[in-house]
Design a protein around this motif. Structure first.
Motif, PDB file in Angstrom:
ATOM      1  N   GLU A  60       0.835  -1.209   0.000  1.00  0.00           N
ATOM      2  CA  GLU A  60       0.000   0.000   0.000  1.00  0.00           C
ATOM      3  C   GLU A  60       0.869   1.258   0.000  1.00  0.00           C
ATOM      4  O   GLU A  60       0.571   2.225  -0.693  1.00  0.00           O
ATOM      5  CB  GLU A  60      -0.922   0.006   1.221  1.00  0.00           C
ATOM      6  CG  GLU A  60      -2.050  -0.987   1.138  1.00  0.00           C
ATOM      7  CD  GLU A  60      -2.818  -1.120   2.448  1.00  0.00           C
ATOM      8  OE1 GLU A  60      -2.601  -0.307   3.373  1.00  0.00           O
ATOM      9  OE2 GLU A  60      -3.632  -2.053   2.549  1.00  0.00           O
ATOM     10  N   LYS A  70       3.744  -7.287  -7.303  1.00  0.00           N
ATOM     11  CA  LYS A  70       3.690  -5.824  -7.258  1.00  0.00           C
ATOM     12  C   LYS A  70       4.842  -5.209  -8.053  1.00  0.00           C
ATOM     13  O   LYS A  70       4.632  -4.253  -8.817  1.00  0.00           O
ATOM     14  CB  LYS A  70       3.724  -5.333  -5.803  1.00  0.00           C
ATOM     15  CG  LYS A  70       3.606  -3.826  -5.688  1.00  0.00           C
ATOM     16  CD  LYS A  70       2.285  -3.327  -6.253  1.00  0.00           C
ATOM     17  CE  LYS A  70       2.132  -1.841  -6.118  1.00  0.00           C
ATOM     18  NZ  LYS A  70       0.883  -1.357  -6.692  1.00  0.00           N
ATOM     19  N   TYR A 127       3.880   1.550  -1.175  1.00  0.00           N
ATOM     20  CA  TYR A 127       4.665   1.667  -2.404  1.00  0.00           C
ATOM     21  C   TYR A 127       4.038   2.648  -3.388  1.00  0.00           C
ATOM     22  O   TYR A 127       4.730   3.514  -3.930  1.00  0.00           O
ATOM     23  CB  TYR A 127       4.828   0.311  -3.089  1.00  0.00           C
ATOM     24  CG  TYR A 127       5.709  -0.664  -2.352  1.00  0.00           C
ATOM     25  CD1 TYR A 127       6.491  -0.282  -1.261  1.00  0.00           C
ATOM     26  CD2 TYR A 127       5.752  -1.989  -2.734  1.00  0.00           C
ATOM     27  CE1 TYR A 127       7.290  -1.195  -0.594  1.00  0.00           C
ATOM     28  CE2 TYR A 127       6.559  -2.900  -2.069  1.00  0.00           C
ATOM     29  CZ  TYR A 127       7.321  -2.508  -1.008  1.00  0.00           C
ATOM     30  OH  TYR A 127       8.109  -3.409  -0.357  1.00  0.00           O
ATOM     31  N   ASP A 128       2.753   2.496  -3.646  1.00  0.00           N
ATOM     32  CA  ASP A 128       2.098   3.363  -4.624  1.00  0.00           C
ATOM     33  C   ASP A 128       2.212   4.835  -4.229  1.00  0.00           C
ATOM     34  O   ASP A 128       2.490   5.692  -5.070  1.00  0.00           O
ATOM     35  CB  ASP A 128       0.630   2.974  -4.808  1.00  0.00           C
ATOM     36  CG  ASP A 128       0.478   1.633  -5.509  1.00  0.00           C
ATOM     37  OD1 ASP A 128       1.339   1.292  -6.340  1.00  0.00           O
ATOM     38  OD2 ASP A 128      -0.505   0.922  -5.222  1.00  0.00           O
ATOM     39  N   GLU A 129       2.013   5.108  -2.963  1.00  0.00           N
ATOM     40  CA  GLU A 129       2.097   6.486  -2.476  1.00  0.00           C
ATOM     41  C   GLU A 129       3.528   7.022  -2.582  1.00  0.00           C
ATOM     42  O   GLU A 129       3.751   8.138  -3.042  1.00  0.00           O
ATOM     43  CB  GLU A 129       1.615   6.544  -1.028  1.00  0.00           C
ATOM     44  CG  GLU A 129       1.555   7.940  -0.454  1.00  0.00           C
ATOM     45  CD  GLU A 129       1.034   7.935   0.965  1.00  0.00           C
ATOM     46  OE1 GLU A 129       1.652   8.622   1.809  1.00  0.00           O
ATOM     47  OE2 GLU A 129       0.031   7.252   1.243  1.00  0.00           O
ATOM     48  N   LEU A 154       4.434  -2.813 -11.338  1.00  0.00           N
ATOM     49  CA  LEU A 154       5.034  -1.477 -11.433  1.00  0.00           C
ATOM     50  C   LEU A 154       5.933  -1.358 -12.666  1.00  0.00           C
ATOM     51  O   LEU A 154       5.864  -0.369 -13.399  1.00  0.00           O
ATOM     52  CB  LEU A 154       5.826  -1.161 -10.162  1.00  0.00           C
ATOM     53  CG  LEU A 154       5.000  -0.891  -8.910  1.00  0.00           C
ATOM     54  CD1 LEU A 154       5.873  -0.918  -7.668  1.00  0.00           C
ATOM     55  CD2 LEU A 154       4.258   0.432  -9.038  1.00  0.00           C
TER      56      LEU A 154
END
Length: 191
Positions: free
Chosen positions: A66, A129, A68-70, A133
């Motif tokens: 969670e 993930k 990582y995206d931010e 990415l």
């Protein structure tokens, strides 16, 4: 009356402490009690969020993914496609001491991937993930028919550098990693 606890903050603290324990003392040290001691409290400090070790590994995996995206979105603000790919790949490499410590923790878990601790699920989720990415960052930079092979190549590249740094941190300083990354991007024609 105790102050309210921000769940996300506490889960991050638990996750970071878990990776510290793994990197410094190995998988056997990752117990609820050991983690609570690392955090300076009782076992309920951990069990309030994670009932057992398997749940802990699943929870820290989800928390990391969670975040990582931010993290990546913040790093990539205003960057073009080529810059975004470079930023992502730099983010995937252990370029500072904190990242080296975290990667050592992950490397130490590899030997337990087939255990009953959900470690295998941790690696599957992380790999999924990272590939997601990479795929999203390569689309439009390489021919569509080359995206899958380029994702594979970059996963091997980043995993290889991570392992090399974990094994020989003094040989793989930031400058050497970035030089190799630049060469890799040039080889792919996306520098």
């Amino acid at each position: 009356m105790p102050a309210p606890i921000d769940r996300d903050v506490r889960v991050r603290e638990i996750r970071d402490a878990a990776f510290r324990l793994l990197s410094e003392r190995g998988p056997a040290a990752l117990t609820i009690r050991g983690l609570a001691t690392e955090l300076g409290g009782s076992s309920t400090l951990v069990t309030h969020f994670f009932a057992n070790r398997a749940e802990l590994l699943k929870g820290i995996t989800e928390s990391a993914i969670e975040d990582y995206d931010e993290e990546i979105a913040q790093l990539e603000q205003g960057a073009d496609a080529r810059q975004r790919l470079r930023i992502l790949l730099e983010w995937m490499l252990p370029l500072d001491e904190e990242q080296v410590r975290a990667e050592r923790g992950r490397v130490m878990l590899i030997g337990h991937a087939e255990s009953d601790l959900n470690v295998g699920e941790f690696f599957v989720a992380m790999d999924r993930k990272m590939r997601e990415l990479l795929r999203s960052h390569l689309t439009g930079l390489v021919d569509e028919e080359d995206v899958d092979e380029t994702v594979e190549f970059l996963r091997v590249f980043t995993n290889g550098v991570v392992l090399s740094v974990a094994e020989h941190p003094t040989l793989w300083d930031t400058k050497r990693q970035q030089k190799l990354l630049q060469h890799t991007l040039e080889l792919l024609g996306v520098a």
